[in-house]
Design a protein around this motif. Sequence first.
Motif, PDB file in Angstrom:
ATOM      1  N   GLU A  84     -16.580 -11.383  16.502  1.00 60.36           N
ATOM      2  CA  GLU A  84     -16.307 -11.357  15.165  1.00 60.36           C
ATOM      3  C   GLU A  84     -15.296 -10.176  15.024  1.00 60.36           C
ATOM      4  O   GLU A  84     -14.296 -10.468  14.143  1.00 60.36           O
ATOM      5  N   LEU A  85     -15.441  -9.204  15.664  1.00 58.82           N
ATOM      6  CA  LEU A  85     -14.068  -8.252  15.267  1.00 58.82           C
ATOM      7  C   LEU A  85     -12.789  -8.904  15.729  1.00 58.82           C
ATOM      8  O   LEU A  85     -11.799  -8.628  14.867  1.00 58.82           O
ATOM      9  N   ARG A  86     -12.665  -9.490  16.909  1.00 59.86           N
ATOM     10  CA  ARG A  86     -11.456 -10.078  17.251  1.00 59.86           C
ATOM     11  C   ARG A  86     -11.022 -10.882  16.021  1.00 59.86           C
ATOM     12  O   ARG A  86      -9.934 -10.847  15.561  1.00 59.86           O
ATOM     13  N   THR A  87     -11.948 -11.737  15.749  1.00 56.33           N
ATOM     14  CA  THR A  87     -11.444 -12.762  14.729  1.00 56.33           C
ATOM     15  C   THR A  87     -11.029 -11.946  13.300  1.00 56.33           C
ATOM     16  O   THR A  87     -10.171 -12.221  12.767  1.00 56.33           O
ATOM     17  N   ARG A  88     -11.733 -10.846  12.816  1.00 51.50           N
ATOM     18  CA  ARG A  88     -11.503 -10.183  11.506  1.00 51.50           C
ATOM     19  C   ARG A  88     -10.091  -9.546  11.948  1.00 51.50           C
ATOM     20  O   ARG A  88      -9.338  -9.655  10.969  1.00 51.50           O
ATOM     21  N   ILE A  89      -9.905  -8.641  12.946  1.00 47.20           N
ATOM     22  CA  ILE A  89      -8.580  -8.279  13.366  1.00 47.20           C
ATOM     23  C   ILE A  89      -7.329  -9.067  13.153  1.00 47.20           C
ATOM     24  O   ILE A  89      -6.404  -8.962  12.407  1.00 47.20           O
ATOM     25  N   ARG A  90      -7.456 -10.328  13.808  1.00 46.82           N
ATOM     26  CA  ARG A  90      -6.505 -11.187  13.939  1.00 46.82           C
ATOM     27  C   ARG A  90      -6.280 -11.939  12.348  1.00 46.82           C
ATOM     28  O   ARG A  90      -5.034 -11.984  11.936  1.00 46.82           O
ATOM     29  N   GLY A  91      -7.273 -12.232  11.480  1.00 42.14           N
ATOM     30  CA  GLY A  91      -7.180 -12.647  10.291  1.00 42.14           C
ATOM     31  C   GLY A  91      -6.338 -11.589   9.450  1.00 42.14           C
ATOM     32  O   GLY A  91      -6.024 -12.143   8.473  1.00 42.14           O
ATOM     33  N   ASN A  92      -6.774 -10.465   9.536  1.00 47.19           N
ATOM     34  CA  ASN A  92      -6.298  -9.589   8.601  1.00 47.19           C
ATOM     35  C   ASN A  92      -5.242  -8.734   9.210  1.00 47.19           C
ATOM     36  O   ASN A  92      -4.622  -7.768   8.424  1.00 47.19           O
ATOM     37  N   PHE A  93      -4.548  -9.452  10.047  1.00 48.16           N
ATOM     38  CA  PHE A  93      -3.452  -8.498  10.728  1.00 48.16           C
ATOM     39  C   PHE A  93      -2.234  -8.187   9.915  1.00 48.16           C
ATOM     40  O   PHE A  93      -1.969  -6.974   9.672  1.00 48.16           O
ATOM     41  N   LYS A  94      -1.840  -9.276   9.268  1.00 48.87           N
ATOM     42  CA  LYS A  94      -0.601  -8.933   8.210  1.00 48.87           C
ATOM     43  C   LYS A  94      -0.911  -7.904   7.342  1.00 48.87           C
ATOM     44  O   LYS A  94      -0.043  -7.166   6.970  1.00 48.87           O
ATOM     45  N   SER A  95      -2.137  -8.290   6.647  1.00 49.28           N
ATOM     46  CA  SER A  95      -2.459  -7.417   5.319  1.00 49.28           C
ATOM     47  C   SER A  95      -2.654  -6.079   5.800  1.00 49.28           C
ATOM     48  O   SER A  95      -2.327  -5.136   5.145  1.00 49.28           O
ATOM     49  N   THR A  96      -3.107  -5.855   6.973  1.00 43.02           N
ATOM     50  CA  THR A  96      -3.565  -4.591   7.409  1.00 43.02           C
ATOM     51  C   THR A  96      -2.213  -3.717   7.820  1.00 43.02           C
ATOM     52  O   THR A  96      -1.965  -2.471   7.250  1.00 43.02           O
TER      53      THR A  96
END
Length: 367
Positions: free
Chosen positions: A339-351
Amino acid sequence: MAAERLAHAGVRTMLIDEKMAWEKPCGGGVTFKAYSQYPFLAKGLSHSVSTTWLHADSTPSARLTLEQPLLIFSRRDLNQLLLDRAAAAGAELITTRVTAVESAGNSWSLSTRSGPLQADHLIIATGARNPLRAFGTPWTPDDTMVALGYFIPANRSHIDIRFFADLEGYIWLFPRRGHLSAGICGKGVTAAALRQRLERYLAQLGISYAGAQFYAHMLHSLAVGSWPNNRLAGPGWLAVGDAAGLVDPVTGEGIYYAMRSGELAGQLLAERRQEAYAAQVESEFGADLAYASTLAQRVYMGRFCGGSNTTRMLQFLRRSPRIQAVMQELFAGTIGYRELRTRIRGNFKSTMAEIAINSFLRRIVTS
Ligand SMILES: Cc1cc2nc3c(=O)[nH]c(=O)nc-3n(C[C@H](O)[C@H](O)[C@H](O)COP(=O)(O)OP(=O)(O)OC[C@H]3O[C@@H](n4cnc5c(N)ncnc54)[C@H](O)[C@@H]3O)c2cc1C
């Protein structure tokens, strides 16, 4: 946990341990995931700590105030708590060492230092150094980390975690009731080198370890290729906790997995559904731990944007609310690695945008 569940279900249960409640080499950190699932853990035996300082090479330290504190136990207290619960449920506690186990048709013959015992089923919970090597995880040296440290008679109000760009592992300073558990774990490094690194760090912080009790132990961190062959069960036996290799290969967290696998083993055996055990462990957390083993080395020793991952992690933590939220969940143990991987990938640009804006604002404020 296993003995308590079995005895509670009315199954005649012997819990055999040569040491029972003892100060097992361990940080004793228990995550929110564990104490929210087992609320009896939160009843005052531990030290609850919210403030965490994270340190890495060439970057200022980052402070994280844990929304869900970490409970830090003396292992003697935690073991005693679990043993008391097993005894209260009706398990018979036998203090002795099991020296051999042999199959006797549909049952088992146990040789112990206090004489022979018989059992219909075995739950192997003998820890990472499991001497009954015919049962449980068939680990090799690649599947282990060294973990060592000191129990230091000192008070400290916060947790420190120190990362190094050249170490697959970390130093922890965990305040406990009445003392400090200071330790280091690392993969592919000798115990002597780890001990030196820890002692240097303690000296830098001005923490004296003279006369403090030293401990060292093995910690499982199964290699990627070892998970598919991990033995959780066989005819007439189930393995739980460290004996089954059930430790998070990234953080070294094992207490929760030992408790939960013990609970599952006890429950399923009491219901005569023991053949479901391995699949249940796999689907609840085994597959995620196996996935974590693919990340462990990269998390600690990988590089991102020209710097070490751990240095970048601290820089991002100071600047990005999204990364802070993820770290909160990592410390609470409430997010799986997939889930962490999905979250980081999904939020990469905004982060990255958050980090850029915060860095820019910081520069303006400073100037
Ligand atoms: C230095 C260090 C720090 C750690 N810090 C943390 C942490 O902060 N948080 C966390 O979640 N996890 C931590 N872990 C991992 C955690 O300690 C283990 O995952 C956990 O203790 C596993 O529990 P277990 O019941 O499977 O095994 P153990 O706790 O090792 O218990 C095994 C028991 O089996 C008994 N035994 C073994 N062989 C025999 C025999 N032949 N006959 C009779 N009895 C026998 C032993 O006496 C022992 O009591 C750490 C580990 C290390 C080494």
